[in-house]
Design a protein around this motif. Structure first.
Motif, mmCIF file in Angstrom:
data_model
loop_
_atom_site.group_PDB
_atom_site.id
_atom_site.type_symbol
_atom_site.label_atom_id
_atom_site.label_comp_id
_atom_site.label_asym_id
_atom_site.label_seq_id
_atom_site.Cartn_x
_atom_site.Cartn_y
_atom_site.Cartn_z
ATOM 1 N N ASN A 311 0.749 -1.175 0.048
ATOM 2 C CA ASN A 311 -0.016 0.140 -0.105
ATOM 3 C C ASN A 311 0.883 1.249 0.222
ATOM 4 O O ASN A 311 0.745 2.226 1.001
ATOM 5 N N VAL A 312 1.743 1.469 -0.876
ATOM 6 C CA VAL A 312 2.863 2.402 -0.956
ATOM 7 C C VAL A 312 2.100 3.324 -2.198
ATOM 8 O O VAL A 312 1.697 2.995 -3.115
ATOM 9 N N ASN A 313 2.361 4.718 -1.722
ATOM 10 C CA ASN A 313 1.755 5.751 -2.817
ATOM 11 C C ASN A 313 2.367 5.865 -4.049
ATOM 12 O O ASN A 313 2.060 6.130 -5.067
ATOM 13 N N ASP A 314 3.883 5.676 -3.663
ATOM 14 C CA ASP A 314 4.593 5.662 -5.086
ATOM 15 C C ASP A 314 5.668 4.766 -5.328
ATOM 16 O O ASP A 314 5.306 3.684 -4.380
ATOM 17 N N THR A 315 6.580 4.855 -6.121
ATOM 18 C CA THR A 315 7.541 3.750 -6.491
ATOM 19 C C THR A 315 8.588 3.919 -5.447
ATOM 20 O O THR A 315 9.402 3.375 -5.325
ATOM 21 N N THR A 316 8.473 4.785 -4.125
ATOM 22 C CA THR A 316 9.750 4.879 -3.275
ATOM 23 C C THR A 316 9.419 3.967 -2.161
ATOM 24 O O THR A 316 8.249 3.177 -2.337
ATOM 25 N N THR A 317 10.261 3.921 -1.255
ATOM 26 C CA THR A 317 9.705 3.003 -0.135
ATOM 27 C C THR A 317 8.871 3.669 1.100
ATOM 28 O O THR A 317 8.846 3.013 2.140
ATOM 29 N N LYS A 318 8.328 4.797 0.665
ATOM 30 C CA LYS A 318 7.326 5.447 1.710
ATOM 31 C C LYS A 318 6.149 4.609 1.894
ATOM 32 O O LYS A 318 5.577 4.252 0.801
ATOM 33 N N ILE A 319 5.916 4.235 2.989
ATOM 34 C CA ILE A 319 4.498 3.512 3.489
ATOM 35 C C ILE A 319 3.697 4.062 4.398
ATOM 36 O O ILE A 319 3.893 4.947 5.232
ATOM 37 N N LYS A 320 2.416 3.974 3.913
ATOM 38 C CA LYS A 320 1.272 4.414 4.693
ATOM 39 C C LYS A 320 1.158 3.796 6.067
ATOM 40 O O LYS A 320 1.474 2.480 6.238
ATOM 41 N N LYS A 321 0.972 4.702 7.104
ATOM 42 C CA LYS A 321 0.684 4.041 8.423
ATOM 43 C C LYS A 321 -0.632 3.049 8.649
ATOM 44 O O LYS A 321 -1.500 3.231 7.816
ATOM 45 N N PRO A 328 -5.063 0.864 20.099
ATOM 46 C CA PRO A 328 -5.633 1.669 21.344
ATOM 47 C C PRO A 328 -4.912 3.152 21.400
ATOM 48 O O PRO A 328 -3.948 3.331 20.977
ATOM 49 N N ILE A 329 -5.900 3.911 22.112
ATOM 50 C CA ILE A 329 -5.142 5.248 22.449
ATOM 51 C C ILE A 329 -4.011 4.970 23.056
ATOM 52 O O ILE A 329 -3.540 4.342 23.842
ATOM 53 N N ASP A 330 -3.074 6.107 22.563
ATOM 54 C CA ASP A 330 -1.651 6.242 23.240
ATOM 55 C C ASP A 330 -0.554 5.212 22.764
ATOM 56 O O ASP A 330 0.364 4.878 23.270
ATOM 57 N N TYR A 331 -1.199 4.123 21.863
ATOM 58 C CA TYR A 331 -0.156 3.288 20.874
ATOM 59 C C TYR A 331 0.798 3.903 20.256
ATOM 60 O O TYR A 331 0.651 4.926 19.504
ATOM 61 N N ILE A 332 2.091 3.466 20.435
ATOM 62 C CA ILE A 332 3.218 4.213 19.533
ATOM 63 C C ILE A 332 3.702 3.195 18.301
ATOM 64 O O ILE A 332 3.839 2.086 18.780
ATOM 65 N N TYR A 333 3.524 3.905 17.150
ATOM 66 C CA TYR A 333 3.923 3.074 16.062
ATOM 67 C C TYR A 333 5.310 3.472 15.422
ATOM 68 O O TYR A 333 5.439 4.913 15.410
ATOM 69 N N LYS A 334 6.210 2.642 15.193
ATOM 70 C CA LYS A 334 7.550 3.246 14.449
ATOM 71 C C LYS A 334 7.667 2.744 13.168
ATOM 72 O O LYS A 334 7.563 1.694 12.915
ATOM 73 N N GLU A 340 8.289 8.081 15.065
ATOM 74 C CA GLU A 340 7.270 7.406 15.937
ATOM 75 C C GLU A 340 6.155 8.316 15.646
ATOM 76 O O GLU A 340 6.158 9.488 15.380
ATOM 77 N N TRP A 341 4.948 7.643 15.930
ATOM 78 C CA TRP A 341 3.786 8.177 15.826
ATOM 79 C C TRP A 341 2.844 7.412 16.837
ATOM 80 O O TRP A 341 3.017 6.645 17.572
ATOM 81 N N ILE A 342 2.108 8.549 17.517
ATOM 82 C CA ILE A 342 1.223 7.916 18.526
ATOM 83 C C ILE A 342 -0.319 8.486 18.176
ATOM 84 O O ILE A 342 -0.559 9.339 17.419
ATOM 85 N N ILE A 343 -1.232 7.383 18.753
ATOM 86 C CA ILE A 343 -2.842 7.538 18.511
ATOM 87 C C ILE A 343 -3.246 8.506 19.412
ATOM 88 O O ILE A 343 -3.252 8.231 20.709
ATOM 89 N N LYS A 344 -4.152 9.401 19.196
ATOM 90 C CA LYS A 344 -4.855 10.512 19.849
ATOM 91 C C LYS A 344 -6.322 10.562 19.252
ATOM 92 O O LYS A 344 -6.421 10.103 17.789
ATOM 93 N N HIS A 345 -7.205 11.088 20.075
ATOM 94 C CA HIS A 345 -8.527 11.639 19.376
ATOM 95 C C HIS A 345 -8.410 12.973 18.719
ATOM 96 O O HIS A 345 -7.546 13.861 19.007
ATOM 97 N N ASN A 346 -8.936 12.894 17.466
ATOM 98 C CA ASN A 346 -8.940 14.219 16.761
ATOM 99 C C ASN A 346 -10.030 15.041 17.359
ATOM 100 O O ASN A 346 -10.936 14.424 18.130
ATOM 101 N N LYS A 347 -10.408 16.253 16.630
ATOM 102 C CA LYS A 347 -11.525 17.040 16.966
ATOM 103 C C LYS A 347 -12.894 16.439 16.778
ATOM 104 O O LYS A 347 -13.782 16.647 17.504
ATOM 105 N N ALA A 348 -12.860 15.533 15.866
ATOM 106 C CA ALA A 348 -14.218 14.717 15.669
ATOM 107 C C ALA A 348 -14.318 13.881 16.343
ATOM 108 O O ALA A 348 -15.026 12.648 16.265
ATOM 109 N N ASN A 349 -13.331 13.292 17.494
ATOM 110 C CA ASN A 349 -13.264 12.314 18.536
ATOM 111 C C ASN A 349 -12.996 10.979 17.839
ATOM 112 O O ASN A 349 -13.400 9.882 18.211
#
Length: 359
Positions: A311-321, A328-334, A340-349
């Protein structure tokens, strides 16, 4: 009612009030037999973080999620004499804390191994006073499950968690906190331990996402490394291979046993690992075929197929999260770039990925 049992009854009442209300966040749980109130036990579930006085910030403890159980017997002279206490989370190969003896270091009684504290007259000066209440003793013990347990060994009070030797000590303590302090204690049928089993299982399920995050963090740095530590006073030296990959499998199996559900959390982590492996293969193919014009078409096909699968957008090695809704909320993904990315609620909850900034 004798003075002993009148005092025990008051002490237990204070424990119930304090540990279910005022100090509920400390994760302290008690058990007693109404038919024989002279026997009492309590469990401290290891805290994730505590304030470190040297670093002046919250820092990981090596006790996170572990089940630390103590047994108490009140002598006939109580409260003139202090309660007798033993440590039940004791194993031969693991000295989790200088104040709580491992098997093989001194005698073992019905109550367990020795708990070495001046407040109950079992170390150094005799500090016991009849005015000291049971919940105060338990609170002081909970305070010892901190960021740098070796500080409680005489002569090592100035050691710091960032010292290389202390990092190794804490790694060994933490590794066995999961192997023995969680998994072995959940199987323990000791009469002082068994009453806490349902609370252990409840805590395991509740803390599972954070435990997995922590172990994944350790796995990236230390998986399959052999960690040696020297002897500190009565704390023996340790030498262990830290197999965090196998530990993750044990957590997944236990979670399934308790819930009947397969952990989506680990599924996604495993998926991310496979994605990284495939990206590495793509990069290797591109490097080998860089100057081979006759294989350009073949290389494009390989890259295109893998990009489609990942599920890569282009022919590079960039990968969607992965979809944030799976975590779960506060899960950290590398991601594979180390960001590193963390899950939080946005304005739309709704759950949303945000760049993770370590504090």
């Amino acid at each position: 009612m004798s003075m002993k049992y009148a005092r025990i009854n008051k002490d237990i009442g204070l424990c119930i009030r304090n540990f279910s209300k005022d100090f509920k966040e400390l994760d302290i749980h008690i058990n007693y037999d109404e038919n024989d109130m002279s026997k009492f036990s309590f469990m401290i579930i290891g805290p994730e973080k505590k304030y470190d006085n040297t670093l002046h910030t919250n820092f990981n403890t090596p006790f996170f999620g572990g089940y630390y159980i103590f047994a108490i017997k009140f002598p006939d002279e109580y409260p003139i004499k202090p309660p007798e206490m033993g440590f039940k989370t004791a194993f031969k190969q693991w000295r989790c804390h200088p104040n709580f003896y491992n098997i093989g270091c001194g005698p073992i009684t019905e109550l367990g191994t020795k708990v070495c504290l001046t407040m109950i007259n079992t170390f150094g000066s005799e500090d016991w006073t009849p005015s000291r209440r049971l919940h105060e003793i338990i609170l002081q013990i909970q305070e010892r499950f901190d960021t740098c347990p070796i500080n409680h060994e005489p002569g090592y009070e100035k050691k710091v968690v960032t010292d290389e030797d202390i990092i190794n000590v804490n790694l060994n303590i933490e590794y066995f906190n999961y192997i023995l302090g969680i998994f072995e204690m959940m199987k323990n049928n000791d009469p002082y331990v068994l009453p806490f089993r349902s609370k252990m299982e409840e805590s395991f399920i509740q803390k599972y996402p954070k435990l997995i995050n922590r172990i994944m963090e350790l796995k990236e740095k230390y998986n399959n490394k052999v960690i040696n530590t020297t002897k500190y006073g009565l704390v023996p030296d340790m030498c262990n291979k830290l197999e965090f990959d196998k530990l993750l499998v044990k957590f997944e199996e236990k979670y399934f046993e308790l819930t009947g559900e397969k952990s989506k959390l680990l599924d996604n982590i495993n998926m991310s690992s496979k994605v990284e492996e495939k990206v590495e293969k793509v990069e290797k193919v591109e490097k080998v075929d860089e100057n081979k014009k006759n294989k350009k078409i073949e290389k494009k096909e390989i890259t295109t197929n893998l990009n489609s699968e990942l599920n890569v957008n282009d022919t590079t090695t960039k990968i969607k999260k992965p979809s944030a809704s799976l975590y779960p909320i506060d899960y950290i993904y590398k991601d594979e770039n180390g960001k590193e990315w963390i899950i939080k609620h946005n304005k739309a909850n709704r759950k949303w990925w945000y760049a993770y900034k370590k504090i």
